[in-house]
Design a protein around this motif. Structure first.
Motif, PDB file in Angstrom:
ATOM      1  N   ASP A  69       0.818  -1.218   0.000  1.00  0.00           N
ATOM      2  CA  ASP A  69       0.000   0.000   0.000  1.00  0.00           C
ATOM      3  C   ASP A  69       0.854   1.273   0.000  1.00  0.00           C
ATOM      4  O   ASP A  69       0.361   2.349   0.348  1.00  0.00           O
ATOM      5  N   PHE A  70       2.122   1.136  -0.386  1.00  0.00           N
ATOM      6  CA  PHE A  70       2.973   2.322  -0.442  1.00  0.00           C
ATOM      7  C   PHE A  70       3.879   2.301  -1.675  1.00  0.00           C
ATOM      8  O   PHE A  70       3.566   2.928  -2.679  1.00  0.00           O
ATOM      9  N   VAL A  71       5.004   1.569  -1.623  1.00  0.00           N
ATOM     10  CA  VAL A  71       5.949   1.613  -2.748  1.00  0.00           C
ATOM     11  C   VAL A  71       6.630   0.275  -2.993  1.00  0.00           C
ATOM     12  O   VAL A  71       6.744  -0.572  -2.097  1.00  0.00           O
ATOM     13  N   VAL A  72       7.103   0.124  -4.244  1.00  0.00           N
ATOM     14  CA  VAL A  72       8.052  -0.914  -4.631  1.00  0.00           C
ATOM     15  C   VAL A  72       9.262  -0.165  -5.184  1.00  0.00           C
ATOM     16  O   VAL A  72       9.171   0.476  -6.230  1.00  0.00           O
ATOM     17  N   GLN A  73      10.377  -0.226  -4.480  1.00  0.00           N
ATOM     18  CA  GLN A  73      11.534   0.618  -4.810  1.00  0.00           C
ATOM     19  C   GLN A  73      12.746  -0.213  -5.200  1.00  0.00           C
ATOM     20  O   GLN A  73      13.029  -1.249  -4.614  1.00  0.00           O
ATOM     21  N   GLY A  74      13.480   0.275  -6.210  1.00  0.00           N
ATOM     22  CA  GLY A  74      14.677  -0.444  -6.641  1.00  0.00           C
ATOM     23  C   GLY A  74      15.577   0.431  -7.489  1.00  0.00           C
ATOM     24  O   GLY A  74      15.468   1.649  -7.511  1.00  0.00           O
ATOM     25  N   GLY A  75      16.507  -0.260  -8.181  1.00  0.00           N
ATOM     26  CA  GLY A  75      17.385   0.425  -9.121  1.00  0.00           C
ATOM     27  C   GLY A  75      18.735   0.830  -8.589  1.00  0.00           C
ATOM     28  O   GLY A  75      19.571   1.326  -9.343  1.00  0.00           O
ATOM     29  N   GLY A  76      18.987   0.634  -7.280  1.00  0.00           N
ATOM     30  CA  GLY A  76      20.212   1.164  -6.705  1.00  0.00           C
ATOM     31  C   GLY A  76      21.261   0.148  -6.287  1.00  0.00           C
ATOM     32  O   GLY A  76      22.420   0.511  -6.098  1.00  0.00           O
ATOM     33  N   TYR A  77      20.872  -1.140  -6.155  1.00  0.00           N
ATOM     34  CA  TYR A  77      21.793  -2.133  -5.611  1.00  0.00           C
ATOM     35  C   TYR A  77      21.758  -3.407  -6.454  1.00  0.00           C
ATOM     36  O   TYR A  77      20.695  -3.791  -6.974  1.00  0.00           O
ATOM     37  N   ASP A  78      22.919  -4.060  -6.564  1.00  0.00           N
ATOM     38  CA  ASP A  78      22.947  -5.323  -7.285  1.00  0.00           C
ATOM     39  C   ASP A  78      22.536  -6.461  -6.352  1.00  0.00           C
ATOM     40  O   ASP A  78      22.193  -6.235  -5.183  1.00  0.00           O
ATOM     41  N   THR A  79      22.594  -7.685  -6.839  1.00  0.00           N
ATOM     42  CA  THR A  79      22.090  -8.821  -6.069  1.00  0.00           C
ATOM     43  C   THR A  79      22.973  -9.171  -4.877  1.00  0.00           C
ATOM     44  O   THR A  79      22.590  -9.981  -4.021  1.00  0.00           O
ATOM     45  N   ASP A  80      24.160  -8.568  -4.795  1.00  0.00           N
ATOM     46  CA  ASP A  80      25.022  -8.727  -3.628  1.00  0.00           C
ATOM     47  C   ASP A  80      24.889  -7.546  -2.664  1.00  0.00           C
ATOM     48  O   ASP A  80      25.706  -7.379  -1.759  1.00  0.00           O
ATOM     49  N   PHE A  81      23.880  -6.722  -2.892  1.00  0.00           N
ATOM     50  CA  PHE A  81      23.620  -5.519  -2.088  1.00  0.00           C
ATOM     51  C   PHE A  81      24.759  -4.509  -2.182  1.00  0.00           C
ATOM     52  O   PHE A  81      24.994  -3.731  -1.259  1.00  0.00           O
ATOM     53  N   ILE A  82      25.460  -4.522  -3.305  1.00  0.00           N
ATOM     54  CA  ILE A  82      26.503  -3.532  -3.548  1.00  0.00           C
ATOM     55  C   ILE A  82      25.881  -2.355  -4.283  1.00  0.00           C
ATOM     56  O   ILE A  82      25.169  -2.533  -5.272  1.00  0.00           O
TER      57      ILE A  82
ATOM     58  N   ASN B 138       4.536   3.661  -7.238  1.00  0.00           N
ATOM     59  CA  ASN B 138       3.528   3.944  -6.215  1.00  0.00           C
ATOM     60  C   ASN B 138       2.532   2.794  -6.181  1.00  0.00           C
ATOM     61  O   ASN B 138       1.960   2.421  -7.215  1.00  0.00           O
ATOM     62  N   MET B 139       2.297   2.254  -4.997  1.00  0.00           N
ATOM     63  CA  MET B 139       1.346   1.173  -4.841  1.00  0.00           C
ATOM     64  C   MET B 139       0.117   1.625  -4.060  1.00  0.00           C
ATOM     65  O   MET B 139      -0.577   0.845  -3.423  1.00  0.00           O
TER      66      MET B 139
ATOM     67  N   MET C 249       4.359  -8.406  -6.321  1.00  0.00           N
ATOM     68  CA  MET C 249       5.556  -7.964  -5.590  1.00  0.00           C
ATOM     69  C   MET C 249       5.221  -7.489  -4.178  1.00  0.00           C
ATOM     70  O   MET C 249       5.953  -7.783  -3.229  1.00  0.00           O
ATOM     71  N   VAL C 250       4.132  -6.752  -4.040  1.00  0.00           N
ATOM     72  CA  VAL C 250       3.814  -6.213  -2.705  1.00  0.00           C
ATOM     73  C   VAL C 250       3.328  -7.298  -1.746  1.00  0.00           C
ATOM     74  O   VAL C 250       3.162  -7.035  -0.553  1.00  0.00           O
ATOM     75  N   GLU C 251       3.145  -8.510  -2.254  1.00  0.00           N
ATOM     76  CA  GLU C 251       2.729  -9.611  -1.391  1.00  0.00           C
ATOM     77  C   GLU C 251       3.902 -10.438  -0.882  1.00  0.00           C
ATOM     78  O   GLU C 251       3.720 -11.333  -0.052  1.00  0.00           O
ATOM     79  N   VAL C 252       5.119 -10.153  -1.385  1.00  0.00           N
ATOM     80  CA  VAL C 252       6.261 -10.961  -0.950  1.00  0.00           C
ATOM     81  C   VAL C 252       6.572 -10.670   0.514  1.00  0.00           C
ATOM     82  O   VAL C 252       6.313  -9.577   1.028  1.00  0.00           O
ATOM     83  N   LYS C 253       7.146 -11.653   1.176  1.00  0.00           N
ATOM     84  CA  LYS C 253       7.512 -11.498   2.580  1.00  0.00           C
ATOM     85  C   LYS C 253       8.737 -10.599   2.698  1.00  0.00           C
ATOM     86  O   LYS C 253       9.721 -10.771   1.970  1.00  0.00           O
TER      87      LYS C 253
ATOM     88  N   VAL D 244      12.888  -5.263   3.533  1.00  0.00           N
ATOM     89  CA  VAL D 244      13.691  -5.927   2.495  1.00  0.00           C
ATOM     90  C   VAL D 244      13.072  -7.296   2.193  1.00  0.00           C
ATOM     91  O   VAL D 244      12.823  -8.081   3.118  1.00  0.00           O
ATOM     92  N   PRO D 245      12.813  -7.611   0.909  1.00  0.00           N
ATOM     93  CA  PRO D 245      12.272  -8.933   0.587  1.00  0.00           C
ATOM     94  C   PRO D 245      13.176 -10.057   1.089  1.00  0.00           C
ATOM     95  O   PRO D 245      14.404  -9.991   0.939  1.00  0.00           O
ATOM     96  N   VAL D 246      12.569 -11.063   1.702  1.00  0.00           N
ATOM     97  CA  VAL D 246      13.325 -12.205   2.203  1.00  0.00           C
ATOM     98  C   VAL D 246      13.939 -12.967   1.035  1.00  0.00           C
ATOM     99  O   VAL D 246      15.099 -13.392   1.086  1.00  0.00           O
ATOM    100  N   GLU D 247      13.175 -13.170  -0.018  1.00  0.00           N
ATOM    101  CA  GLU D 247      13.692 -13.730  -1.271  1.00  0.00           C
ATOM    102  C   GLU D 247      13.779 -12.590  -2.272  1.00  0.00           C
ATOM    103  O   GLU D 247      12.799 -11.863  -2.481  1.00  0.00           O
ATOM    104  N   GLN D 248      14.920 -12.434  -2.902  1.00  0.00           N
ATOM    105  CA  GLN D 248      15.167 -11.290  -3.762  1.00  0.00           C
ATOM    106  C   GLN D 248      14.180 -11.192  -4.924  1.00  0.00           C
ATOM    107  O   GLN D 248      13.831 -12.192  -5.554  1.00  0.00           O
ATOM    108  N   VAL D 249      13.741  -9.974  -5.165  1.00  0.00           N
ATOM    109  CA  VAL D 249      12.955  -9.652  -6.357  1.00  0.00           C
ATOM    110  C   VAL D 249      13.903  -8.887  -7.267  1.00  0.00           C
ATOM    111  O   VAL D 249      14.387  -7.808  -6.914  1.00  0.00           O
ATOM    112  N   ILE D 250      14.178  -9.447  -8.427  1.00  0.00           N
ATOM    113  CA  ILE D 250      15.270  -8.955  -9.274  1.00  0.00           C
ATOM    114  C   ILE D 250      14.745  -8.259 -10.531  1.00  0.00           C
ATOM    115  O   ILE D 250      13.830  -8.747 -11.186  1.00  0.00           O
TER     116      ILE D 250
END
Length: 203
Positions: free
Chosen positions: A86-99, A140-141, A171-175, A187-193
């Motif tokens: 009910d708010f946001v899905v945000q990304g674009g800043g970190y790779d899959t290693d959280f770098i 925006n969700m 996506m907004v339903e992921v844990k 932070v999603p427990v299982e990565q959304v890529i």
């Protein structure tokens, strides 16, 4: 004018012409589908595809900035690191290693362009300072009116989802959970890529 001076003048003119004609083309994203005010991109994610129409007519700086990252394939294999129902899905800043991914200079905030932070609209993320957006974005969700400009700067909307609403709904339903290593909540427990972003042909 003496003959020697005339020759020197002609040589200088030729050098100036050569320098201007060999100048590098712009690399700020404005050259990508330069005549298209509404370029479209397809975001290929681990949960499905999302097609977004960008609004260069109202947010030219923001759209060009986004397209520059896309053209350099800089969003490939990045994560949606912040998901809040009910708010946001945000990304674009970190790779899959959280770098943290490298960024160009921050851009001017175009939040006063008339576009609103409505459900499924695409917006630039930023820090507290209004002009700190670089590469992170969010969907925006909800109708997030509080993110629109008022007495203070808001968050710049620069596109809207055309297809793939159901992908964002999934996506907004992921844990999600607090990540103790980085100190981040939501932070999603299982990565959304975000596997890649493709610029679509004009229509």
């Amino acid at each position: 004018m003496p003959r020697k001076s005339i020759i020197q003048f002609i040589v200088i003119l030729c050098l100036c012409f050569t320098a201007s004609s060999s100048a590098k083309p712009k690399d700020d994203g404005s050259q990508i589908q330069a005549d298209n005010f509404y370029p479209r991109v397809k975001m290929v994610t681990s949960m499905g595809d999302i097609i977004v129409e960008l609004d260069r007519a109202k947010a030219p700086i923001t759209v060009n900035n986004f397209l520059r990252y896309v053209s350099k394939r800089s969003y490939e294999n990045t994560i949606f690191h912040r998901i809040i129902p009910d708010f946001v899905v945000q990304g674009g800043g970190y790779d899959t290693d959280f770098i943290k991914k490298p960024a160009f200079a921050a851009i001017y905030n175009e939040s006063g362009n008339g576009l609103k932070n409505k459900m499924y609209n695409l917006t630039m993320a930023r820090e507290n300072d209004p002009h700190t957006a670089t590469r992170q974005f969010f969907f925006n969700m909800n109708n997030n009116d509080g993110l629109d400009p008022g007495r203070d700067w808001g968050y710049s909307v620069f596109g809207s989802v055309q297809e793939g609403y159901e992908v964002l709904d999934k996506m907004v339903e992921v844990k999600t959970d607090f990540d103790p290593k980085y100190g981040w909540p939501d932070v999603p427990v299982e990565q959304v890529i975000l596997i890649k972003v493709v610029i679509l042909p004009p229509i």
